[in-house]
Write a protein that holds these residues in place. Structure first.
Motif, PDB file in Angstrom:
ATOM      1  N   PHE A 160      11.788  22.740  24.092  1.00  0.00           N
ATOM      2  CA  PHE A 160      10.822  21.945  24.840  1.00  0.00           C
ATOM      3  C   PHE A 160       9.425  22.556  24.741  1.00  0.00           C
ATOM      4  O   PHE A 160       8.433  21.847  24.508  1.00  0.00           O
ATOM      5  CB  PHE A 160      11.259  21.853  26.304  1.00  0.00           C
ATOM      6  N   SER A 206      19.114   7.994  33.844  1.00  0.00           N
ATOM      7  CA  SER A 206      18.294   7.731  32.663  1.00  0.00           C
ATOM      8  C   SER A 206      18.014   6.241  32.512  1.00  0.00           C
ATOM      9  O   SER A 206      16.888   5.842  32.167  1.00  0.00           O
ATOM     10  CB  SER A 206      19.003   8.268  31.418  1.00  0.00           C
ATOM     11  N   LEU A 258      13.973  12.176  26.999  1.00  0.00           N
ATOM     12  CA  LEU A 258      15.016  12.965  26.337  1.00  0.00           C
ATOM     13  C   LEU A 258      16.391  12.666  26.926  1.00  0.00           C
ATOM     14  O   LEU A 258      17.375  12.504  26.191  1.00  0.00           O
ATOM     15  CB  LEU A 258      14.694  14.457  26.474  1.00  0.00           C
ATOM     16  N   LEU A 259      16.471  12.570  28.245  1.00  0.00           N
ATOM     17  CA  LEU A 259      17.755  12.264  28.886  1.00  0.00           C
ATOM     18  C   LEU A 259      18.243  10.868  28.520  1.00  0.00           C
ATOM     19  O   LEU A 259      19.452  10.658  28.343  1.00  0.00           O
ATOM     20  CB  LEU A 259      17.621  12.395  30.401  1.00  0.00           C
ATOM     21  N   ALA A 306      16.419  19.518  30.427  1.00  0.00           N
ATOM     22  CA  ALA A 306      15.716  18.274  30.735  1.00  0.00           C
ATOM     23  C   ALA A 306      15.872  17.887  32.198  1.00  0.00           C
ATOM     24  O   ALA A 306      14.923  17.406  32.828  1.00  0.00           O
ATOM     25  CB  ALA A 306      16.233  17.146  29.831  1.00  0.00           C
ATOM     26  N   ALA A 350      10.864  14.529  29.912  1.00  0.00           N
ATOM     27  CA  ALA A 350      12.247  14.898  30.246  1.00  0.00           C
ATOM     28  C   ALA A 350      13.132  13.660  30.379  1.00  0.00           C
ATOM     29  O   ALA A 350      14.286  13.656  29.916  1.00  0.00           O
ATOM     30  CB  ALA A 350      12.265  15.710  31.538  1.00  0.00           C
TER      31      ALA A 350
END
Length: 472
Positions: A35, A340, A227-228, A197, A224
């Motif tokens: 990250f 998400s 990404l999730l 994340a 984050a």
């Protein structure tokens, strides 16, 4: 009066305790290293100051997590010699070189460039610093490769023979790339990214709830969640393939996870809920869905799954433990996917940074990555029992010839020291997270910054012409 627990049982508790502390720190540092690399790359590309602020902020947390991971890992490895000498003597010719490869290729790389990554902002150029950060991130992934190769070989051993009471390597390619290795490597790497994340998203959500709306907080929260949104469904697919592999090579583990005692013909039900009873050989209060077990574990309507009764009692894992550890892991995974999906829905509606109910949900989900990681580890390792090297060496044969008193004293010492040392480290990380990234200057939000502008010498100003020449 004999002690309540034997030296063997205490040694298992001690190893479980130390590895539980250890595993959370490398997982966080693996995800954070990548990250931070992305953040620095974006800063170099865009010149936006908040990317550098985020680099500096998360580098502090990464440094603490990395340090505690190294310390706890060294302590844990010593136990192979102190508490598990039988395992070291038997499997050392394979596990020893694999761990040595991890030190030579990964740890040296990380240690060599970590100092530049953390303290080299004003001492090296921007590209050199980014290269150091990138190499540290690559080092964490190489470390994951070797550790998972060693552990996967213990789960699905191949490429060896046994001579003079210990294993002898025959084919290193087969040893490293054993049947479960690709699935376990992918599953663990994705888990590390998801753990990091979730922490980043939770910190962003915390500061949004506290009223911060500066670019740094918004950006880390948004990144984050993106990404999730990508990784959580992929992790579910990888987990499914890992389950198929486990069913082929460790069928007793699958039966224990499912609380399945009888081999059902024509399709296997899935126990959603129940309490496996190892003595009575049944799962009490089972709530089952017909054929769903076959669909999930064999991808067919009438696939057959072997029940625990097909295995000798001494070869059965503890179904009571792995039944629930797996369901906690899977249940939290479903919540991660739900979170998400909600983030994507709110993003589409333009309310991602304003929905306080969602921010509270994200803060609550912050620790779930660690819980899922630990319960997944329990499922994997307890499900392997009673073998330390599956089908080759029993765990009871791996323990050192120690007394319960000796192991008990060291266990108590570990508990006290670990809670003091690592408790302090976790407290410090939480304090850093609470403070958050640097605030922009009062009254403005800095959008741009020259990469490593502090390294550059100021341009020399032209010398003014003499006054008499100007007058002329």
């Amino acid at each position: 009066m004999e002690p309540a627990l034997s030296a063997f049982e205490l040694a298992r508790i001690q190893f479980a305790f130390t590895v539980s502390f250890h595993i959370i720190f490398p997982a966080l540092s693996i995800g954070l290293a990548s990250f931070i690399t992305v953040l620095e790359w974006r800063w170099l590309k865009t010149g936006k100051a908040y990317y550098k602020d985020l680099c500096l902020f998360w580098s502090k947390i990464f440094a603490v997590a990395f340090g505690m991971g190294v310390v706890s890992g060294v302590v844990m490895s010593y136990q192979f010699g102190t508490n598990w000498a039988g395992f070291s003597k038997f499997a050392g010719p394979i596990t020893g070189p694999l761990l040595a490869y991890e030190v030579m290729t990964a740890f040296f790389l990380e240690a060599g460039f970590l100092g530049i990554m953390l303290f080299g902002w004003k001492r090296v150029g921007p590209r050199a610093h980014f290269g150091a950060t990138l190499l540290v991130a690559i080092g964490t992934l190489i470390s994951t490769f070797w550790i998972l190769a060693s552990n996967s070989w213990m789960q699905t051993p191949q490429g060896f023979t046994i001579a003079d009471g210990h294993v002898v390597p025959v084919d290193w390619f087969k040893i490293i790339f054993n049947p479960s290795f690709p699935y376990r490597l992918a599953h663990m790497t994705l888990a590390a990214f998801i753990v990091a994340a979730l922490v980043v998203a939770a910190v962003g959500a915390w500061h949004l709830l506290k009223g911060r709306r500066d670019p740094a907080v918004k950006k880390m929260f948004s990144m984050a969640l993106w990404l999730l949104l990508i990784l959580t469904p992929i992790q579910a697919l990888v987990g499914d393939q890992h389950g198929l592999n486990t069913r082929e090579y460790q069928p007793a583990k699958i039966a224990a996870i499912e609380g399945l005692w009888e081999t059902e013909q024509g399709g296997t039900a899935l126990n959603l809920f129940g309490i496996p009873d190892m003595e009575a050989e049944t799962t009490r209060y089972a709530v089952s869905i017909p054929h769903l077990g076959s669909l999930i574990l064999t991808h067919s309507w009438d696939g057959e799954i072997r029940g625990l009764k097909e295995f000798p009692k001494e070869d059965r894992p503890d179904s009571t433990v792995v039944f629930w550890s797996f369901r906690i892991m899977a249940g939290l995974g479903v919540l991660m996917i739900l979170m998400s999906a909600l983030s994507w829905w709110l993003r589409r509606r333009g309310r991602l940074f304003d929905a306080k109910w969602f921010h509270r949900f994200v803060v609550a989900m912050g620790p779930t990555g660690f819980i899922s990681l630990l319960t997944g580890w329990v499922t994997t390792e307890v499900g392997r029992q009673p073998w330390v090297v599956y089908g080759v060496m029993r765990t009871s044969h791996a323990v050192s010839p120690l007394t319960a008193q000796q192991v008990g004293i060291s266990l108590m010492a570990f508990v006290v020291v670990y809670f003091l040392v690592f408790g302090t480290g976790v407290y410090y990380m939480l304090k850093l997270m609470k403070n958050g990234p640097a605030l922009p200057p009062a009254g403005q939000e800095v959008e741009h910054d020259t990469p490593h502008d502090t390294n550059k010498r100021p341009k020399r100003q032209p010398m003014p012409a003499p006054k008499h020449l100007i007058d002329a």
